[in-house]
Scaffold this motif. Structure first.
Motif, PDB file in Angstrom:
ATOM      1  N   SER A  19       1.581 -11.425   4.742  1.00  0.00           N
ATOM      2  CA  SER A  19       1.358 -10.331   3.803  1.00  0.00           C
ATOM      3  C   SER A  19       2.414 -10.348   2.702  1.00  0.00           C
ATOM      4  O   SER A  19       3.581 -10.649   2.946  1.00  0.00           O
ATOM      5  CB  SER A  19       1.411  -8.990   4.535  1.00  0.00           C
ATOM      6  N   ILE A  75       2.859  -7.559   1.071  1.00  0.00           N
ATOM      7  CA  ILE A  75       3.153  -6.122   0.985  1.00  0.00           C
ATOM      8  C   ILE A  75       4.223  -5.727   1.987  1.00  0.00           C
ATOM      9  O   ILE A  75       5.220  -5.090   1.635  1.00  0.00           O
ATOM     10  CB  ILE A  75       1.875  -5.297   1.206  1.00  0.00           C
ATOM     11  N   PRO A  86       2.231   0.390  -7.467  1.00  0.00           N
ATOM     12  CA  PRO A  86       1.113   0.122  -6.555  1.00  0.00           C
ATOM     13  C   PRO A  86       1.376  -1.114  -5.698  1.00  0.00           C
ATOM     14  O   PRO A  86       2.083  -2.039  -6.114  1.00  0.00           O
ATOM     15  CB  PRO A  86      -0.066  -0.097  -7.509  1.00  0.00           C
ATOM     16  N   ASP A  87       0.816  -1.106  -4.495  1.00  0.00           N
ATOM     17  CA  ASP A  87       0.895  -2.206  -3.538  1.00  0.00           C
ATOM     18  C   ASP A  87       2.257  -2.339  -2.860  1.00  0.00           C
ATOM     19  O   ASP A  87       2.535  -3.359  -2.234  1.00  0.00           O
ATOM     20  CB  ASP A  87       0.512  -3.542  -4.181  1.00  0.00           C
ATOM     21  N   VAL A 146      -0.089   1.795   2.233  1.00  0.00           N
ATOM     22  CA  VAL A 146       0.223   1.011   1.038  1.00  0.00           C
ATOM     23  C   VAL A 146       0.031   1.889  -0.190  1.00  0.00           C
ATOM     24  O   VAL A 146      -0.982   2.603  -0.302  1.00  0.00           O
ATOM     25  CB  VAL A 146      -0.686  -0.228   0.947  1.00  0.00           C
ATOM     26  N   SER A 184      -8.718   0.070   4.533  1.00  0.00           N
ATOM     27  CA  SER A 184      -7.401  -0.554   4.665  1.00  0.00           C
ATOM     28  C   SER A 184      -7.494  -1.817   5.504  1.00  0.00           C
ATOM     29  O   SER A 184      -8.134  -1.839   6.558  1.00  0.00           O
ATOM     30  CB  SER A 184      -6.411   0.430   5.311  1.00  0.00           C
ATOM     31  N   ARG A 205       7.931 -10.914  -3.748  1.00  0.00           N
ATOM     32  CA  ARG A 205       6.513 -10.549  -3.780  1.00  0.00           C
ATOM     33  C   ARG A 205       5.830 -11.022  -5.063  1.00  0.00           C
ATOM     34  O   ARG A 205       4.732 -11.593  -5.018  1.00  0.00           O
ATOM     35  CB  ARG A 205       6.387  -9.025  -3.654  1.00  0.00           C
ATOM     36  N   ASP A 255      -1.138   3.208  -3.512  1.00  0.00           N
ATOM     37  CA  ASP A 255      -2.372   2.954  -4.251  1.00  0.00           C
ATOM     38  C   ASP A 255      -2.207   3.196  -5.743  1.00  0.00           C
ATOM     39  O   ASP A 255      -2.595   2.380  -6.569  1.00  0.00           O
ATOM     40  CB  ASP A 255      -3.495   3.847  -3.697  1.00  0.00           C
ATOM     41  N   LYS A 303       9.905  -2.784  -1.195  1.00  0.00           N
ATOM     42  CA  LYS A 303       9.393  -3.897  -1.989  1.00  0.00           C
ATOM     43  C   LYS A 303       9.814  -5.176  -1.297  1.00  0.00           C
ATOM     44  O   LYS A 303      11.002  -5.434  -1.120  1.00  0.00           O
ATOM     45  CB  LYS A 303       9.962  -3.859  -3.403  1.00  0.00           C
TER      46      LYS A 303
END
Length: 274
Positions: A213, A215, A133-134, A146, A165, A261, A148, A257
């Protein structure tokens, strides 16, 4: 059977004529090289046309295999591009930096909703492939959404065409940031909200992902400025963005990825706890 005999009897003269004509033609072709070469040439023309059509059918049937091979090759080339470092001599303003080849997962859209206010996309890659996720999802034209949730073999993605979003984005030519949202009206447009009125904005300016961000890496394409307006007498702009992607027609995508992160998330959580 009686009808067949009756037909032969009624047309005996014609059938005999055709038989004798065929025999005479065969003898003529065998005894004259010129006629024989013409017949062979005509036969080659006909069979060549048939083979050409068969080859076209085979090529069409192999398009899926060739397309998959091209996607994998494209992913490999993107991996090389993503892993390049900044240099003064070779600036790459449109590249995605800091993404290692092992952090790119090639996947395919197997379901795509775009006619509700909360749209989701299903991919044929899941936890077994390293999807979590993410994670950000992009393709060659720009961002898709993105991740979920995941199962062992599949994953669902919150589409950018989802009113819940929110993605950090900015003007490519400056550092003016905003929040990328969707007003639920058109599948071809999203909105960048909370952009300061001091920002210099023109129609056609490019919008990309911002550097705030955890992400998406910075600089992934989103779309271009279509028009600008103020919302409810606010001191901030709302920018209507025409997407580079056709969100109603998606095929292969890349799940990425971003660099460091987990470290960034842990640091932010630590600051919140304090």
């Amino acid at each position: 059977m009686q009808q067949i005999f009756n037909f032969i009897i009624r047309n005996s003269n014609r059938l005999l004529f055709l038989l004798l004509l065929g025999i005479s033609l065969a003898l003529t072709i065998q005894s004259h090289s010129y006629h024989r070469s013409k017949v062979i040439s005509s036969a080659n023309f006909l069979t060549g046309g048939v083979y050409e059509k068969i080859n076209r059918v085979n090529e069409y049937l192999n398009l899926r295999t060739e397309n998959d091979e091209l996607v994998l090759e494209n992913a490999r080339l993107k991996s090389l591009l993503f892993s390049k470092q900044d240099t003064a001599k070779l600036p790459l303003p449109d590249s995605v930096k800091g993404v290692k080849p092992k952090d790119i997962i090639v996947s395919k859209v197997i379901h795509n909703s775009y006619n509700t206010h909360e749209n989701f996309i299903t991919l044929n890659s899941g936890a077994n492939d390293g999807v979590k996720p993410d994670m950000g999802v992009i393709n060659s034209l720009g961002i898709i959404g993105v991740v979920d949730d995941t199962s062992p073999k599949y994953s669902t993605v919150v589409s950018i065409l989802n009113m819940k979003s929110q993605i950090n984005a900015k003007l490519k030519k400056s550092n003016h940031f905003g929040s990328l949202t969707w007003n639920g009206k058109s599948t071809g447009f999203v909105q960048l909200e909370d952009v300061p009125r001091l920002a210099s904005i023109r129609k056609g300016d490019t919008i990309v992902t911002g550097g705030q961000s955890v992400i998406f890496p910075e600089g992934i394409n989103i779309g271009t400025v279509e028009n600008i307006y103020k919302k409810d007498n606010s001191s901030f702009y709302v920018i209507n963005i025409k997407l580079f992607n056709d969100m109603t027609n998606l095929g292969h995508v890349y799940i990425i990825k971003t660099k460091d992160r987990e470290e960034l998330i842990n640091l932010e959580n630590k600051e919140k706890d304090e």
